[in-house]
Design a protein around this motif. Structure first.
Motif, PDB file in Angstrom:
ATOM      1  N   TRP A  22      -6.877   1.223   9.169  1.00  0.00           N
ATOM      2  CA  TRP A  22      -7.678   0.478   8.673  1.00  0.00           C
ATOM      3  C   TRP A  22      -7.322  -0.958   9.295  1.00  0.00           C
ATOM      4  O   TRP A  22      -6.398  -1.325   9.322  1.00  0.00           O
ATOM      5  CB  TRP A  22      -5.327   0.484   7.476  1.00  0.00           C
ATOM      6  N   ALA A  28       0.780  -0.809  -0.358  1.00  0.00           N
ATOM      7  CA  ALA A  28       0.475   0.120  -0.125  1.00  0.00           C
ATOM      8  C   ALA A  28       0.924   1.606   0.162  1.00  0.00           C
ATOM      9  O   ALA A  28       0.845   2.627  -0.972  1.00  0.00           O
ATOM     10  CB  ALA A  28      -0.943   0.291   1.376  1.00  0.00           C
ATOM     11  N   SER A  82      -8.098  -2.922  -4.914  1.00  0.00           N
ATOM     12  CA  SER A  82      -8.107  -2.958  -3.577  1.00  0.00           C
ATOM     13  C   SER A  82      -7.311  -1.887  -2.738  1.00  0.00           C
ATOM     14  O   SER A  82      -8.291  -1.431  -2.640  1.00  0.00           O
ATOM     15  CB  SER A  82      -7.355  -4.268  -2.704  1.00  0.00           C
ATOM     16  N   GLY A  96     -11.712   1.772   7.117  1.00  0.00           N
ATOM     17  CA  GLY A  96     -11.650   0.187   6.646  1.00  0.00           C
ATOM     18  C   GLY A  96     -11.244  -1.178   6.597  1.00  0.00           C
ATOM     19  O   GLY A  96     -10.510  -1.196   8.434  1.00  0.00           O
ATOM     20  N   ARG A 140      -9.338   0.798  -3.756  1.00  0.00           N
ATOM     21  CA  ARG A 140     -10.186   1.374  -3.064  1.00  0.00           C
ATOM     22  C   ARG A 140      -9.326   2.058  -1.578  1.00  0.00           C
ATOM     23  O   ARG A 140     -10.224   3.223  -0.568  1.00  0.00           O
ATOM     24  CB  ARG A 140     -10.775   0.035  -1.751  1.00  0.00           C
ATOM     25  N   LEU A 141      -8.646   1.379  -1.204  1.00  0.00           N
ATOM     26  CA  LEU A 141      -7.999   1.800  -0.421  1.00  0.00           C
ATOM     27  C   LEU A 141      -7.251   3.380   0.050  1.00  0.00           C
ATOM     28  O   LEU A 141      -7.099   4.102   0.983  1.00  0.00           O
ATOM     29  CB  LEU A 141      -6.460   0.821  -0.095  1.00  0.00           C
ATOM     30  N   VAL A 144     -12.467  -2.675   2.231  1.00  0.00           N
ATOM     31  CA  VAL A 144     -11.397  -3.020   2.086  1.00  0.00           C
ATOM     32  C   VAL A 144     -10.651  -3.714   2.079  1.00  0.00           C
ATOM     33  O   VAL A 144     -10.122  -4.586   2.810  1.00  0.00           O
ATOM     34  CB  VAL A 144     -10.526  -2.164   2.310  1.00  0.00           C
TER      35      VAL A 144
END
Length: 423
Positions: free
Chosen positions: A142, A32, A399, A181, A402-403, A204
């Motif tokens: 998250w 990420a 994904s 998330g 989305r994050l 997520v």
């Protein structure tokens, strides 16, 4: 394509797990952060020392309060914290507090626009919430594990007695987030129950962060010493209390007479590995392997006949095993000895790539493997479904987008219709 919402955004990431840890949460946080940088964001990471799943302090970090490094273009500050070789509630508190307090005292290279906290750690998330308030930044959390349920369900000594306090701290931190998330929709009810508004919660899902298998399956089996006529039931990943792998050892003991063609393999590391080796190391049909190198990891998974997930009966909704995304990517059938009403069982059924049997019952686990291997058509169906689920639902870019929306200013369109963004 560059996501305009990230360009020029200054993001502070607080998460105790980061590369070179290659299992658990670290690969997701790492990928990420690298994605954010590739999209034009300025990122700074506060992480712990590499300690998972072996739960030991690497020699090169010993004696250092902090270490600054750059990994694939991402500046990472490693912070010294307690690393418990054995798990208990008290040791876990010291582990959490030592990281969280150290993170909170750091001078940052920039004033962040967004602070992204990765759960776990709990006290790292609390520190992130305080840092966000100090700098007037937007807080995004998250959630990879639900820490309140985890304290009660993981099997850590004394965990149940402090679960209420853990839940209070978790609720305090998550309620301060502009967006939360969660990796699975089944996490929603708990997150709402601790006071987070439903419109701030977004799904997520984790993604398949490993490569597809590429090696010849027979060659890999031969290299590992697995005969063509053997049935290999492989469990990969952390060997901790939550996994309850004594059940797999007991199944191997039963299989010595009942299923001599069956060979169990426990591959990985963790704070329970030595104890498992003590009770099962002499069994001729049970092997312990070190974690596979990243370059061959999915090849090893694909060389097995059945991939195992094993959890304690109390493990209901605290987490979703990170190994599942890799299992599905490998395209082999999954047998999960887990609670039937838990998060893991829900994901297995949703994927169509495996079957669920009762937890903490070695005979049921053994019979589940035997039943699978007796039905070649079902094996092929499960393997195909696992691979298809990985391709259709666990895509990395989907994904990560989305994050990224969660971290950028709106959050709209993450897992709900546009126009119902964050408030």
């Amino acid at each position: 394509m560059v996501e305009q919402g990230l360009r020029g955004l200054r993001i502070l990431v607080v998460g105790i797990n980061y590369a070179p840890e290659h299992s658990g949460i670290a690969p997701y946080t790492t990928q990420a952060c690298e994605h954010f940088v590739a999209q034009g964001a300025e990122v700074f990471v506060l992480a712990g020392v590499p300690h998972y799943p072996h739960w030991s302090m690497p020699g090169e970090y010993s004696g250092r309060l902090r270490t600054d490094e750059v990994r694939n273009g991402v500046p990472v500050r490693r912070l010294r914290h307690h690393v418990p070789a054995k798990q208990s509630a008290l040791r876990r508190i010291v582990y959490e507090v030592s990281f969280g307090s150290h993170a909170y005292t750091q001078r940052l290279p920039f004033r962040p626009d967004v602070v992204l906290a990765v759960v776990p750690s709990l006290f790292g998330t609390a520190a992130a919430a305080l840092l966000a308030r100090r700098h007037g930044a937007r807080l995004v959390v998250w959630v990879q594990d639900l820490m309140g349920p985890a304290t009660a369900q993981s099997g850590i000594a004394g965990g149940a007695s402090i679960s209420r306090v853990t839940t209070l701290i978790e609720g305090w931190a998550l309620r301060r987030a502009a967006a939360v998330g969660v990796l699975n929709a089944t996490f929603r009810p708990y997150v709402e129950s601790i006071g987070v508004a439903p419109e701030r919660i977004h799904v997520v899902p984790n993604w398949s962060h490993v490569e597809r298998p590429g090696a010849d399956r027979r060659v890999t089996r031969a290299r590992l010493g697995w005969a063509d006529d053997q049935v290999i039931a492989l469990h990969s990943g952390n060997m901790g209390l939550k996994q309850g792998l004594e059940n797999v050892v007991a199944a191997a003991r039963l299989a010595m007479d009942a299923a001599p063609e069956l060979r169990f393999v426990l591959m990985g590391d963790g704070n329970q590995r030595l104890a498992l080796e003590d009770i099962g190391g002499m069994l001729p049909n049970l092997d312990f392997l070190p974690p596979a190198d990243d370059t061959e990891f999915t090849d090893v998974l694909a060389a097995a006949d059945v991939l195992l997930i094993n959890e304690r009966a109390a493990t209901l909704d605290m987490s979703l095993p990170s190994k599942l995304t890799s299992y599905f990517r490998a395209g082999r059938p999954v047998l999960a000895a887990v609670p039937g009403l838990g998060t893991t069982a829900d994901e297995i059924r949703r994927s169509g790539g495996g079957v669920v049997v009762a937890p903490e019952d070695a005979l049921t686990l053994l019979r589940g493997i035997q039943d699978l291997m007796a039905d070649e058509e079902l094996l092929c169906q499960l393997a195909a479904a696992a691979a298809a689920y990985s391709e259709e639902h666990l895509g990395e870019q989907s994904s990560l987008r989305r994050l990224a929306r969660l971290v950028s200013l709106s959050g709209a369109g993450v897992d709900q219709p546009a126009g119902r963004g964050l408030k």
